[in-house]
Design an enzyme around this catalytic site. Structure first.
Site, mmCIF file in Angstrom:
data_model
loop_
_atom_site.group_PDB
_atom_site.id
_atom_site.type_symbol
_atom_site.label_atom_id
_atom_site.label_comp_id
_atom_site.label_asym_id
_atom_site.label_seq_id
_atom_site.Cartn_x
_atom_site.Cartn_y
_atom_site.Cartn_z
ATOM 1 N N GLU A 127 -35.340 -0.988 2.197
ATOM 2 C CA GLU A 127 -36.019 -1.354 3.445
ATOM 3 C C GLU A 127 -37.460 -1.748 3.113
ATOM 4 O O GLU A 127 -37.956 -1.437 2.034
ATOM 5 C CB GLU A 127 -36.014 -0.160 4.412
ATOM 6 C CG GLU A 127 -34.614 0.268 4.819
ATOM 7 C CD GLU A 127 -34.626 1.375 5.870
ATOM 8 O OE1 GLU A 127 -35.725 1.762 6.339
ATOM 9 O OE2 GLU A 127 -33.536 1.838 6.215
ATOM 10 N N ILE A 157 -31.245 -7.918 0.287
ATOM 11 C CA ILE A 157 -29.812 -7.594 0.260
ATOM 12 C C ILE A 157 -29.004 -8.770 -0.305
ATOM 13 O O ILE A 157 -28.887 -9.834 0.315
ATOM 14 C CB ILE A 157 -29.297 -7.218 1.673
ATOM 15 C CG1 ILE A 157 -30.170 -6.110 2.280
ATOM 16 C CG2 ILE A 157 -27.831 -6.799 1.607
ATOM 17 C CD1 ILE A 157 -30.302 -4.833 1.450
ATOM 18 N N GLN A 336 -39.432 -19.057 -27.332
ATOM 19 C CA GLN A 336 -40.345 -19.214 -28.470
ATOM 20 C C GLN A 336 -39.685 -20.056 -29.570
ATOM 21 O O GLN A 336 -40.316 -20.915 -30.170
ATOM 22 C CB GLN A 336 -40.730 -17.823 -29.001
ATOM 23 C CG GLN A 336 -41.927 -17.825 -29.941
ATOM 24 C CD GLN A 336 -43.215 -18.231 -29.229
ATOM 25 O OE1 GLN A 336 -43.310 -18.165 -28.015
ATOM 26 N NE2 GLN A 336 -44.184 -18.699 -29.989
ATOM 27 N N GLU A 363 -31.631 -2.732 -8.398
ATOM 28 C CA GLU A 363 -30.857 -1.491 -8.553
ATOM 29 C C GLU A 363 -31.663 -0.415 -9.286
ATOM 30 O O GLU A 363 -31.118 0.348 -10.087
ATOM 31 C CB GLU A 363 -29.509 -1.759 -9.227
ATOM 32 C CG GLU A 363 -28.658 -2.657 -8.335
ATOM 33 C CD GLU A 363 -27.195 -2.637 -8.671
ATOM 34 O OE1 GLU A 363 -26.688 -1.580 -9.030
ATOM 35 O OE2 GLU A 363 -26.567 -3.699 -8.557
HETATM 36 N N1 CAA Z 1 -25.661 11.450 -8.130
HETATM 37 C C1 CAA Z 1 -25.419 12.413 -7.198
HETATM 38 N N2 CAA Z 1 -26.407 12.999 -6.485
HETATM 39 C C2 CAA Z 1 -27.668 12.581 -6.737
HETATM 40 C C3 CAA Z 1 -27.980 11.581 -7.694
HETATM 41 C C4 CAA Z 1 -26.911 11.012 -8.413
HETATM 42 N N3 CAA Z 1 -27.116 10.079 -9.332
HETATM 43 N N4 CAA Z 1 -29.313 11.404 -7.716
HETATM 44 C C5 CAA Z 1 -29.841 12.252 -6.819
HETATM 45 N N5 CAA Z 1 -28.841 12.953 -6.217
HETATM 46 C C6 CAA Z 1 -28.974 14.022 -5.213
HETATM 47 C C7 CAA Z 1 -29.858 15.135 -5.714
HETATM 48 O O1 CAA Z 1 -29.116 16.102 -6.459
HETATM 49 C C8 CAA Z 1 -30.392 15.734 -4.427
HETATM 50 O O2 CAA Z 1 -29.411 16.575 -3.868
HETATM 51 P P1 CAA Z 1 -29.777 17.896 -3.006
HETATM 52 O O3 CAA Z 1 -30.304 17.411 -1.705
HETATM 53 O O4 CAA Z 1 -28.488 18.618 -2.867
HETATM 54 O O5 CAA Z 1 -30.810 18.644 -3.802
HETATM 55 C C9 CAA Z 1 -30.524 14.492 -3.522
HETATM 56 O O6 CAA Z 1 -29.657 13.500 -4.079
HETATM 57 C C10 CAA Z 1 -31.935 13.960 -3.503
HETATM 58 O O7 CAA Z 1 -32.288 13.633 -4.834
HETATM 59 P P2 CAA Z 1 -33.786 13.538 -5.344
HETATM 60 O O8 CAA Z 1 -34.557 14.725 -4.869
HETATM 61 O O9 CAA Z 1 -33.760 13.262 -6.803
HETATM 62 O O10 CAA Z 1 -34.313 12.258 -4.513
HETATM 63 P P3 CAA Z 1 -35.662 11.445 -4.616
HETATM 64 O O11 CAA Z 1 -36.112 11.155 -3.254
HETATM 65 O O12 CAA Z 1 -36.603 12.123 -5.572
HETATM 66 O O13 CAA Z 1 -35.167 10.026 -5.216
HETATM 67 C C11 CAA Z 1 -34.696 8.428 -6.948
HETATM 68 C C12 CAA Z 1 -34.574 9.887 -6.447
HETATM 69 C C13 CAA Z 1 -33.980 8.442 -8.291
HETATM 70 C C14 CAA Z 1 -36.122 7.999 -7.120
HETATM 71 C C15 CAA Z 1 -33.949 7.489 -5.953
HETATM 72 O O14 CAA Z 1 -34.675 7.358 -4.741
HETATM 73 C C16 CAA Z 1 -33.722 6.112 -6.539
HETATM 74 O O15 CAA Z 1 -32.772 5.902 -7.283
HETATM 75 N N6 CAA Z 1 -34.573 5.098 -6.172
HETATM 76 C C17 CAA Z 1 -34.317 3.725 -6.527
HETATM 77 C C18 CAA Z 1 -33.431 3.085 -5.491
HETATM 78 C C19 CAA Z 1 -32.782 1.825 -5.990
HETATM 79 O O16 CAA Z 1 -32.265 1.759 -7.101
HETATM 80 N N7 CAA Z 1 -32.780 0.806 -5.128
HETATM 81 C C20 CAA Z 1 -32.169 -0.462 -5.399
HETATM 82 C C21 CAA Z 1 -31.046 -0.695 -4.430
HETATM 83 S S1 CAA Z 1 -30.283 -2.268 -4.706
HETATM 84 C C22 CAA Z 1 -30.349 -3.021 -3.160
HETATM 85 O O17 CAA Z 1 -30.508 -2.359 -2.168
HETATM 86 C C23 CAA Z 1 -30.305 -4.498 -3.051
HETATM 87 C C24 CAA Z 1 -29.060 -5.156 -3.470
HETATM 88 O O18 CAA Z 1 -28.337 -5.767 -2.698
HETATM 89 C C25 CAA Z 1 -28.734 -5.175 -4.919
#
Ligand code: CAA
Length: 379
Positions: A127, A157, A336, A363
């Site tokens: 978002e 998206i 290059q 991603e």
């Molecule tokens: N598998 C399972 N569970 C997971 C996980 C995983 N890989 N990663 C985190 N979780 C769980 C955690 O265990 C936690 O669980 P509890 O609530 O039970 O404790 C919960 O999810 C929250 O996890 P975090 O506290 O680690 O969350 P965070 O807010 O610190 O965020 C982050 C973690 C890794 C930074 C995540 O926000 C992230 O990956 N950010 C990047 C997002 C991204 O890749 N965006 C691109 C999307 S692509 C798109 O949208 C466009 C398109 O069309 C391609």
């Protein structure tokens, strides 16, 4: 330990390589120049069952698994990364959430047409104020009788304009952070759902990337995916798989850059001999080949772990991080080696660089991959 691909995986790779080399590579520069979405190519890919590879036969798939799928992503992306990202965003991001978390009924209704290539899908997480901080989602979904009312905006998206369904995240339990986020199947023909004009991008120009706006979009109550409050975790798991396919896309671009540079270095003569006879050029090509091969191994290992039902969060982040940085480095070195010609549109290497850069962003940026890896290390 056995690093060999199976007979059927080798056959799929040969088939896709043959198709991509003959039908896609010759038009990739034109698709890029005209920012033209590859409708006809996608139809042919559906005819070859490529959308079906990662899904089981129960839902229109071939049951070949994720290793077979990443082999196909690499070969398609080597020819045209725009088509590669369209394919990857559809299979591993758009369709996979329903495949992984849907009910039997949801899978039959949504995965089957997607696996058959009859419908394109998209993944709506990002978002305007929730990019790397995916948990900062502001889109809301409120249960009103037997339907959910969704309001919010999703940006960057892939496939948004052409998708028949988008899987989105929305806050259903305000104030509960990531545990208050749920995921939904949103048919794109629902009133209140609209898509803006596609972004003008640096690369991947033949792929579609747009913003989605949802204004009082009403969907049936049973279009909720899994349980309330589990959407964030589901999306993290989906991204674990998606990041492997971005790794494969990156390997495809790196391989294309390597082959273009090698062919050019063999032909181009300076100071009385081919460029490939100069050690300075040989070392560049050797580094490109080494990094590309190691990136491929990392991608295959992560995909194999996924197929085995083992955990692969760390391995997919590592594969994506290393492969995407390899693709950018390989494209830069290819330019290059081509010298001034590499900086022109006469050769494909400038496109490889423009396309490769998104691999370090989409991603999850390289910084987010390092964060995921560090957390997996116990930091
Ligand atoms: N598998 C399972 N569970 C997971 C996980 C995983 N890989 N990663 C985190 N979780 C769980 C955690 O265990 C936690 O669980 P509890 O609530 O039970 O404790 C919960 O999810 C929250 O996890 P975090 O506290 O680690 O969350 P965070 O807010 O610190 O965020 C982050 C973690 C890794 C930074 C995540 O926000 C992230 O990956 N950010 C990047 C997002 C991204 O890749 N965006 C691109 C999307 S692509 C798109 O949208 C466009 C398109 O069309 C391609």
């Amino acid at each position: 330990m056995d690093f060999a691909l199976s007979e059927s995986q080798l056959m799929i790779r040969r088939m896709v390589s043959d198709f991509a080399g003959k039908e896609l590579a010759p038009i990739a520069a034109e698709l890029d120049r005209e920012s033209r979405f590859p409708h006809a190519i996608l139809e042919k890919m559906a005819g070859l069952d490529l959308f079906a590879l990662p899904f089981s036969e129960d839902y229109g798939g071939t049951g070949d698994g994720y290793v077979a799928y990443v082999l196909a992503v690499e070969e398609i992306s080597k020819a045209c990364a725009s088509t590669g990202i369209t394919y990857a965003a559809h299979c591993s991001l758009g369709t996979n959430p329903v495949y992984l978390f849907g009910t039997e009924e949801q899978k039959l209704k949504w995965v089957t047409p997607c696996a058959k290539g009859e419908m394109l899908s998209a993944f709506g997480l990002t978002e305007p104020d929730a990019g790397s901080d995916a948990g900062g989602t502001k889109t809301t979904a409120v249960l009103d009788g037997d339907q959910w009312v969704i309001n919010g905006t999703k940006c960057f998206i892939t496939n948004a304009t052409y998708a028949g369904m988008v899987i989105i995240t929305a806050v259903t339990e305000p104030g509960q952070g990531t545990r208050g986020i749920s995921s939904f199947i949103v048919p794109t023909d629902t009133p209140g759902f609209s898509v803006t004009a596609p972004y003008e991008k640096l690369g991947l120009k033949a792929s579609d990337t747009a913003e989605i706006i949802m204004e009082d979009v009403c969907i049936p109550a049973d279009y909720l995916l899994g349980k309330r409050g589990e959407g964030f975790k589901q999306f993290m798991q989906v991204l674990d798989g998606g990041r492997i396919s971005i790794g494969a896309l990156s390997v495809g671009i790196a391989q294309a850059a390597l082959e273009a540079a090698l062919n050019y270095a063999r032909e181009r003569r300076q100071f009385g001999r081919p460029l490939s006879k100069f050690q300075a050029i040989q070392f560049k090509l050797a580094d490109m080949a080494t990094r590309t091969e190691l990136a491929r191994l990392a991608v295959h290992r992560a995909a194999w772990l996924k197929d085995q039902g083992q955990t692969f969060t760390r391995e997919s982040a590592m594969a994506k991080l290393f492969a995407s940085e390899t693709a950018v480095a390989a494209a830069l070195e290819a330019i290059q080696i081509f010298g001034g010609y590499g900086y022109t549109r006469e050769y494909p290497v400038e496109r490889y660089l423009r396309d490769a850069k998104l691999m370090e962003i989409g991603e999850g940026t390289s910084e987010i991959q390092r964060l995921v890896i560090a957390r997996q290390l116990g930091c």
